[in-house]
Motif scaffolding. Structure first.
Motif, PDB file in Angstrom:
ATOM      1  N   TRP A   1     -13.715  15.518  15.979  1.00  0.00           N
ATOM      2  CA  TRP A   1     -13.325  14.011  17.051  1.00  0.00           C
ATOM      3  C   TRP A   1     -12.518  14.545  18.087  1.00  0.00           C
ATOM      4  O   TRP A   1     -12.714  14.101  19.241  1.00  0.00           O
ATOM      5  CB  TRP A   1     -12.379  13.248  16.119  1.00  0.00           C
ATOM      6  CG  TRP A   1     -12.094  11.866  17.028  1.00  0.00           C
ATOM      7  CD1 TRP A   1     -12.842  10.882  17.226  1.00  0.00           C
ATOM      8  CD2 TRP A   1     -10.618  11.951  17.396  1.00  0.00           C
ATOM      9  NE1 TRP A   1     -11.737  10.208  17.968  1.00  0.00           N
ATOM     10  CE2 TRP A   1     -10.625  11.028  18.131  1.00  0.00           C
ATOM     11  CE3 TRP A   1      -9.492  12.841  17.494  1.00  0.00           C
ATOM     12  CZ2 TRP A   1      -9.361  10.156  18.843  1.00  0.00           C
ATOM     13  CZ3 TRP A   1      -8.389  12.267  18.073  1.00  0.00           C
ATOM     14  CH2 TRP A   1      -8.157  10.966  18.845  1.00  0.00           C
TER      15      TRP A   1
ATOM     16  N   VAL B   1     -14.610  16.428  20.856  1.00  0.00           N
ATOM     17  CA  VAL B   1     -15.490  15.535  21.632  1.00  0.00           C
ATOM     18  C   VAL B   1     -14.614  14.706  22.573  1.00  0.00           C
ATOM     19  O   VAL B   1     -14.618  14.596  23.570  1.00  0.00           O
ATOM     20  CB  VAL B   1     -16.097  14.466  20.654  1.00  0.00           C
ATOM     21  CG1 VAL B   1     -16.593  13.297  21.602  1.00  0.00           C
ATOM     22  CG2 VAL B   1     -17.435  15.108  19.866  1.00  0.00           C
ATOM     23  N   GLY B   2     -13.188  14.497  22.051  1.00  0.00           N
ATOM     24  CA  GLY B   2     -12.189  13.718  22.877  1.00  0.00           C
ATOM     25  C   GLY B   2     -11.916  14.561  24.007  1.00  0.00           C
ATOM     26  O   GLY B   2     -11.779  14.072  25.213  1.00  0.00           O
TER      27      GLY B   2
ATOM     28  N   GLN C   1     -13.821  17.032  25.529  1.00  0.00           N
ATOM     29  CA  GLN C   1     -15.065  17.012  26.488  1.00  0.00           C
ATOM     30  C   GLN C   1     -14.845  16.013  27.350  1.00  0.00           C
ATOM     31  O   GLN C   1     -15.360  16.016  28.457  1.00  0.00           O
ATOM     32  CB  GLN C   1     -16.021  17.273  25.550  1.00  0.00           C
ATOM     33  CG  GLN C   1     -17.385  17.301  26.250  1.00  0.00           C
ATOM     34  CD  GLN C   1     -18.552  17.741  25.629  1.00  0.00           C
ATOM     35  OE1 GLN C   1     -18.874  18.718  25.174  1.00  0.00           O
ATOM     36  NE2 GLN C   1     -19.187  16.635  25.303  1.00  0.00           N
ATOM     37  N   ASP C   2     -15.004  14.627  26.703  1.00  0.00           N
ATOM     38  CA  ASP C   2     -14.990  13.482  27.545  1.00  0.00           C
ATOM     39  C   ASP C   2     -13.779  13.530  28.590  1.00  0.00           C
ATOM     40  O   ASP C   2     -13.931  12.585  29.372  1.00  0.00           O
ATOM     41  CB  ASP C   2     -14.619  12.248  26.272  1.00  0.00           C
ATOM     42  CG  ASP C   2     -15.902  12.141  25.463  1.00  0.00           C
ATOM     43  OD1 ASP C   2     -17.061  12.530  25.822  1.00  0.00           O
ATOM     44  OD2 ASP C   2     -15.641  11.505  24.373  1.00  0.00           O
ATOM     45  N   GLU C   3     -12.752  14.129  28.438  1.00  0.00           N
ATOM     46  CA  GLU C   3     -11.673  13.916  29.562  1.00  0.00           C
ATOM     47  C   GLU C   3     -12.002  15.041  30.695  1.00  0.00           C
ATOM     48  O   GLU C   3     -11.269  14.975  31.743  1.00  0.00           O
ATOM     49  CB  GLU C   3     -10.371  14.301  28.979  1.00  0.00           C
ATOM     50  CG  GLU C   3      -9.899  13.292  27.931  1.00  0.00           C
ATOM     51  CD  GLU C   3      -9.654  12.016  28.498  1.00  0.00           C
ATOM     52  OE1 GLU C   3      -9.333  11.775  29.560  1.00  0.00           O
ATOM     53  OE2 GLU C   3     -10.135  10.801  27.882  1.00  0.00           O
TER      54      GLU C   3
ATOM     55  N   ALA D   1     -14.308  17.368  33.245  1.00  0.00           N
ATOM     56  CA  ALA D   1     -15.959  17.060  34.195  1.00  0.00           C
ATOM     57  C   ALA D   1     -15.837  18.508  34.946  1.00  0.00           C
ATOM     58  O   ALA D   1     -14.743  19.296  35.223  1.00  0.00           O
ATOM     59  CB  ALA D   1     -15.631  15.838  35.080  1.00  0.00           C
TER      60      ALA D   1
ATOM     61  N   LEU E   1     -15.147  21.474  32.515  1.00  0.00           N
ATOM     62  CA  LEU E   1     -15.952  21.142  31.501  1.00  0.00           C
ATOM     63  C   LEU E   1     -16.761  22.200  31.202  1.00  0.00           C
ATOM     64  O   LEU E   1     -17.219  22.881  30.056  1.00  0.00           O
ATOM     65  CB  LEU E   1     -16.864  20.004  31.746  1.00  0.00           C
ATOM     66  CG  LEU E   1     -17.770  19.651  30.688  1.00  0.00           C
ATOM     67  CD1 LEU E   1     -17.250  19.352  29.318  1.00  0.00           C
ATOM     68  CD2 LEU E   1     -19.000  18.367  30.865  1.00  0.00           C
TER      69      LEU E   1
ATOM     70  N   GLN F   1     -16.697  24.494  27.577  1.00  0.00           N
ATOM     71  CA  GLN F   1     -18.125  24.563  26.732  1.00  0.00           C
ATOM     72  C   GLN F   1     -18.293  26.113  26.620  1.00  0.00           C
ATOM     73  O   GLN F   1     -18.828  26.442  25.634  1.00  0.00           O
ATOM     74  CB  GLN F   1     -19.289  23.792  27.229  1.00  0.00           C
ATOM     75  CG  GLN F   1     -18.921  22.167  27.279  1.00  0.00           C
ATOM     76  CD  GLN F   1     -20.065  21.559  27.936  1.00  0.00           C
ATOM     77  OE1 GLN F   1     -20.837  21.992  28.932  1.00  0.00           O
ATOM     78  NE2 GLN F   1     -20.220  20.211  27.672  1.00  0.00           N
TER      79      GLN F   1
ATOM     80  N   TYR G   1     -20.600  22.772  17.472  1.00  0.00           N
ATOM     81  CA  TYR G   1     -20.210  22.252  18.725  1.00  0.00           C
ATOM     82  C   TYR G   1     -20.914  23.312  19.811  1.00  0.00           C
ATOM     83  O   TYR G   1     -21.446  22.924  20.782  1.00  0.00           O
ATOM     84  CB  TYR G   1     -18.709  22.278  18.779  1.00  0.00           C
ATOM     85  CG  TYR G   1     -18.317  21.846  20.321  1.00  0.00           C
ATOM     86  CD1 TYR G   1     -18.137  20.500  20.552  1.00  0.00           C
ATOM     87  CD2 TYR G   1     -18.130  22.674  21.363  1.00  0.00           C
ATOM     88  CE1 TYR G   1     -17.970  19.762  21.853  1.00  0.00           C
ATOM     89  CE2 TYR G   1     -17.728  22.166  22.789  1.00  0.00           C
ATOM     90  CZ  TYR G   1     -17.524  20.816  22.881  1.00  0.00           C
ATOM     91  OH  TYR G   1     -17.437  20.134  24.124  1.00  0.00           O
TER      92      TYR G   1
ATOM     93  N   GLN H   1     -24.342  22.779  22.733  1.00  0.00           N
ATOM     94  CA  GLN H   1     -24.594  23.204  24.136  1.00  0.00           C
ATOM     95  C   GLN H   1     -25.769  23.588  24.679  1.00  0.00           C
ATOM     96  O   GLN H   1     -26.196  23.547  25.852  1.00  0.00           O
ATOM     97  CB  GLN H   1     -23.236  24.175  24.405  1.00  0.00           C
ATOM     98  CG  GLN H   1     -22.005  23.662  24.103  1.00  0.00           C
ATOM     99  CD  GLN H   1     -21.556  22.485  24.055  1.00  0.00           C
ATOM    100  OE1 GLN H   1     -21.407  22.059  25.411  1.00  0.00           O
ATOM    101  NE2 GLN H   1     -20.954  21.669  23.343  1.00  0.00           N
TER     102      GLN H   1
END
Length: 269
Positions: A57, A60-61, A63-65, A67, A71, A75, A140, A144
């Motif tokens: 979790w 994923v959290g 990664q969502d923050e 860009a 990002l 990754q 994870y 990718q």
């Protein structure tokens, strides 16, 4: 799907074997009251799974923050972490695998003596959380490089296969040579780790963080194209590139040279 299946099968199998070793010790040594130690063991297993899920979790959290370049960096970093963890796990097992049962028994005996049922739960939670956290990071990293649906399907199938393998091992079936299974899977995991390293190197070259030096160094796409069919399957699992950059080849060769050196030292130790 195949890579996810293999990673989850191997990691889940190790977790099942660890829990089995702890359970067997408790059957022989648990004098804290009927079933108390075993209940603590299963509570610890549940806590370990929860810790691994929390890590997933969190990834994923994060990664969502992110860009853009941040990002990409995150990754790529996770690909490198996954490759490093796979390699470390395999080489550690190569050196210490034979003593794993004795180590776990000693840890459980010490924890049980100091803290009773809570100590049993903590040992189980840490053991399962370690395997679960590694699995989360591996998946994870694999995510990718492809779509999520085949990844989840492969992961679920790998978990079921691990449970079946552990059951067969517990039944003592003579046809199941678990030691041979683990040795072969260790080598395949190293191949997979090298593929994750190559994927990370490709990303770094694409982002301009790593010089290509010579690109391409050769072109073998006429023999085996890594963009489709069987060539893509080989590329996804092994890191094969039909048109590799020189820096990728150097990274790949350095990885296997380092692994071979540590592998031989572990065998002697």
């Amino acid at each position: 799907m195949g890579n996810a299946f293999f990673v989850v099968w191997r990691e889940s199998l190790e977790a099942f074997l660890v829990v089995g070793i702890l359970y067997a010790w408790l059957q022989a040594n648990d004098d804290s009251g009927y079933g108390r130690g075993r209940r603590a063991l299963f509570a610890g297993v549940a806590a370990g799974v929860a810790l691994a899920a929390a890590l997933g979790w969190a990834l994923v959290g994060v990664q969502d923050e992110l860009a853009g370049e941040a990002l990409d960096a995150f990754q790529t970093g996770m690909l490198l972490v996954a490759a490093a963890l796979i390699t470390q796990m395999v080489l550690w097992m190569r050196k210490h695998g034979r003593q794993m049962r004795a180590r776990l028994h000693a840890e459980l005996a010490s924890a049980s003596e100091r803290s009773g049922a809570l100590g049993v739960a903590v040992v189980a939670a840490l053991a399962v959380a370690r395997e679960g956290a590694e699995t989360v990071i591996f998946l994870y990293g694999l995510a990718q490089e492809g779509s999520l649906q085949p990844l989840f399907a492969g992961a679920a199938a790998g978990f079921v296969a691990a449970a079946l393998t552990a059951w067969l091992a517990a039944r003592g079936l003579k046809l199941l040579n678990l030691g041979l299974f683990l040795r072969i899977s260790s080598l395949l995991l190293l191949v997979l780790a090298s593929a994750l390293l190559v994927a990370a190197a490709d990303r770094m070259i694409g982002a301009g963080w790593l010089p290509a030096l010579v690109d391409p160094l050769w072109d073998s796409s006429a023999l085996l194209d890594d963009a489709a069919g069987a060539g893509k399957l080989v590329a996804d699992f092994s890191g094969y590139r039909a048109r590799p950059a020189l820096s990728v080849v150097i990274a790949y060769a350095a990885y296997w040279a380092g692994v071979a050196l540590v592998w031989r030292r572990a065998a002697r130790g």
